[in-house]
Motif scaffolding. Structure first.
Motif, PDB file in Angstrom:
ATOM      1  N   TYR A 144       0.834  -1.204   0.000  1.00 52.13           N
ATOM      2  CA  TYR A 144       0.000   0.000   0.000  1.00 52.13           C
ATOM      3  C   TYR A 144       0.873   1.259   0.000  1.00 52.13           C
ATOM      4  CZ  TYR A 144      -3.214   3.595   1.647  1.00 52.13           C
ATOM      5  OH  TYR A 144      -3.946   4.752   1.771  1.00 52.13           O
ATOM      6  N   TRP A 153      -7.152  -1.566  -1.317  1.00 51.37           N
ATOM      7  CA  TRP A 153      -7.663  -2.611  -0.438  1.00 51.37           C
ATOM      8  C   TRP A 153      -6.578  -3.224   0.441  1.00 51.37           C
ATOM      9  CZ3 TRP A 153      -5.322  -7.282  -1.025  1.00 51.37           C
ATOM     10  CH2 TRP A 153      -4.634  -7.494  -2.216  1.00 51.37           C
ATOM     11  N   SER A 154      -5.289  -3.086   0.040  1.00 49.73           N
ATOM     12  CA  SER A 154      -4.209  -3.732   0.789  1.00 49.73           C
ATOM     13  C   SER A 154      -4.064  -3.142   2.195  1.00 49.73           C
ATOM     14  CB  SER A 154      -2.892  -3.602   0.028  1.00 49.73           C
ATOM     15  OG  SER A 154      -2.551  -2.238  -0.160  1.00 49.73           O
ATOM     16  N   SER A 156      -6.582  -2.057   4.238  1.00 51.26           N
ATOM     17  CA  SER A 156      -7.575  -2.703   5.106  1.00 51.26           C
ATOM     18  C   SER A 156      -7.235  -4.171   5.341  1.00 51.26           C
ATOM     19  CB  SER A 156      -8.974  -2.583   4.480  1.00 51.26           C
ATOM     20  OG  SER A 156      -9.338  -1.236   4.315  1.00 51.26           O
ATOM     21  N   ALA A 157      -6.732  -4.835   4.299  1.00 57.40           N
ATOM     22  CA  ALA A 157      -6.351  -6.239   4.454  1.00 57.40           C
ATOM     23  C   ALA A 157      -5.202  -6.403   5.438  1.00 57.40           C
ATOM     24  CB  ALA A 157      -5.972  -6.830   3.095  1.00 57.40           C
ATOM     25  N   SER A 308     -14.646  -0.537   4.664  1.00 59.74           N
ATOM     26  CA  SER A 308     -13.606   0.444   4.351  1.00 59.74           C
ATOM     27  C   SER A 308     -12.905   0.166   3.030  1.00 59.74           C
ATOM     28  CB  SER A 308     -12.555   0.472   5.471  1.00 59.74           C
ATOM     29  OG  SER A 308     -11.940  -0.799   5.602  1.00 59.74           O
ATOM     30  N   SER A 309     -13.141  -1.022   2.471  1.00 54.41           N
ATOM     31  CA  SER A 309     -12.478  -1.365   1.216  1.00 54.41           C
ATOM     32  C   SER A 309     -13.483  -2.040   0.282  1.00 54.41           C
ATOM     33  CB  SER A 309     -11.276  -2.284   1.482  1.00 54.41           C
ATOM     34  OG  SER A 309     -10.633  -2.608   0.274  1.00 54.41           O
ATOM     35  N   GLU A 311     -13.307  -2.503  -2.844  1.00 53.68           N
ATOM     36  CA  GLU A 311     -12.626  -3.359  -3.810  1.00 53.68           C
ATOM     37  C   GLU A 311     -12.366  -4.740  -3.218  1.00 53.68           C
ATOM     38  OE1 GLU A 311      -8.584  -3.326  -6.583  1.00 53.68           O
ATOM     39  OE2 GLU A 311      -9.094  -1.620  -5.305  1.00 53.68           O
ATOM     40  N   ALA A 312     -11.947  -4.794  -1.947  1.00 52.98           N
ATOM     41  CA  ALA A 312     -11.737  -6.086  -1.299  1.00 52.98           C
ATOM     42  C   ALA A 312     -13.059  -6.839  -1.150  1.00 52.98           C
ATOM     43  CB  ALA A 312     -11.105  -5.871   0.077  1.00 52.98           C
ATOM     44  N   LYS A 313     -14.141  -6.098  -0.906  1.00 52.41           N
ATOM     45  CA  LYS A 313     -15.462  -6.727  -0.801  1.00 52.41           C
ATOM     46  C   LYS A 313     -15.842  -7.383  -2.118  1.00 52.41           C
ATOM     47  CE  LYS A 313     -20.172  -5.660   0.644  1.00 52.41           C
ATOM     48  NZ  LYS A 313     -21.075  -4.581   1.123  1.00 52.41           N
TER      49      LYS A 313
END
Length: 338
Positions: A144, A153-154, A156-157, A308-309, A311-313
């Motif tokens: 990130y 997304w990185s 939040s991951a 919060s992300s 894209e990750a979802k």
């Protein structure tokens, strides 16, 4: 701004290298030299060993009582003077107690198995947390920092993985501390009292495991002449001998002794059940409560990560849809083959 990002990336790179070089291994006691990790594992391992020792002691006493009661249950007093037979089985009174003791024994064995599994997991969770999850989290954070918003997304991951790793690692030490506090503050004296009563009952039962009956001897001076070749005096002597033999065995005393053994065994079973309840509280209820807290915490972290992300979802939902399609394809393939 660029200098701050560069310093942050450098710090993350150093942290990643330190985590990869950290000498964390799987096994009990192998990380004792590490300051924080070794101390946390020591708390968990000592609690597991102490609980396992207590459960093993209760299990051994249960098996001793079970074996003794099973032996006494098979006692059968038989007398067959001159072919006249009679048998008494006072040990049948112990059948219900024997079944209860066996159930308690099985339950205590399950507690021992649970503690062995927990002890094995204590030796694995540090390695999984510090050698897999945390390095992956730091790697995502570094990604990130270097890529910016390209991989938004990185971030939040990375936060999610780091929190999950720390929570999983702290689960066993916190559970051990809570369990130890509950035992010392509330259950220690109760456990000691119950085990003392079990020891006393086991000793009393072991001291009564020999049932002796004195039988008067029967003397047949004219064995060669047969049973019915004698005189009326001999027949009267035979009847008196049989009568004395029957009266020599005090059935009431045997039943009283069996009843006394039954009381000792029943008392020991009740005490062992109380001990088992203590183990259920400290080894099942408290860990389940802590696991519930862990689950809720992870759920909130996951929810926060998804919100919060976006894209990750989308990636997670896409992966779930792919797994579902693969499963449906395998089902259709299996159905076509059939």
């Amino acid at each position: 701004m660029q200098n701050r990002k560069a310093l942050l990336a450098l710090g993350l790179a150093v942290l990643l290298a330190a985590l990869l070089a950290l000498p964390v291994h799987m096994g009990n006691g192998v990380n004792a030299r590490l300051p924080i990790i070794g101390a946390a594992e020591k708390i968990s391992e000592e609690y597991c060993e102490e609980t396992l020792s207590k459960a093993a002691k209760a299990y051994v006493l249960t098996k001793v009582i079970d074996k003794t009661v099973s032996t006494l249950q098979r006692i059968e007093v038989s007398i067959t003077p001159f072919g006249l037979g009679m048998s008494v089985a006072p040990g049948e009174m112990l059948a219900a107690v024997n079944d209860a003791i066996e159930r308690v024994s099985t339950a205590l064995f399950s507690v021992m198995g649970l503690m062995l599994v927990e002890k094995l997991l204590v030796g694995m969770i540090s390695w999984v947390s510090f050698k897999i999850m945390l390095p992956l989290a730091v790697g995502l954070a570094l990604l990130y920092c270097l890529s910016g918003r390209r991989f938004a997304w990185s971030r939040s991951a990375a936060v999610f993985l780091a929190n999950t790793a720390l929570i999983c690692w702290l689960f066993f030490p916190v559970t051990a501390l809570v369990g130890s506090y509950v035992e010392q503050a509330y259950l220690g004296e109760i456990y000691a009292e119950q085990m003392h009563e079990v020891d006393s009952s086991a000793g009393a039962i072991n001291g009564m495991d020999e049932v002796e009956t004195d039988m008067p001897g029967v003397v047949d001076e004219d064995a060669d002449s047969g049973w019915f070749s004698g005189t009326m005096e001999k027949l009267e002597s035979i009847l008196n001998t049989v009568k004395n033999a029957l009266h020599s065995i005090n059935i009431e005393s045997l039943q009283a002794k069996a009843g006394e053994i039954l009381n000792y065994a029943d008392n020991a079973t009740d005490r062992l059940f109380h001990v088992f309840c203590i183990f259920v509280l400290t080894t099942i209820v408290i860990p389940l409560f802590m696991f519930f807290l862990l689950y809720k915490t992870l759920y909130l972290l996951t929810k926060n990560f998804m919100e919060s992300s976006p894209e990750a979802k989308r990636l997670v939902y896409s992966a779930a849809a792919d797994v579902k399609r693969i499963g449906e394809g395998k089902k259709e393939e299996t159905a076509s083959k059939e």
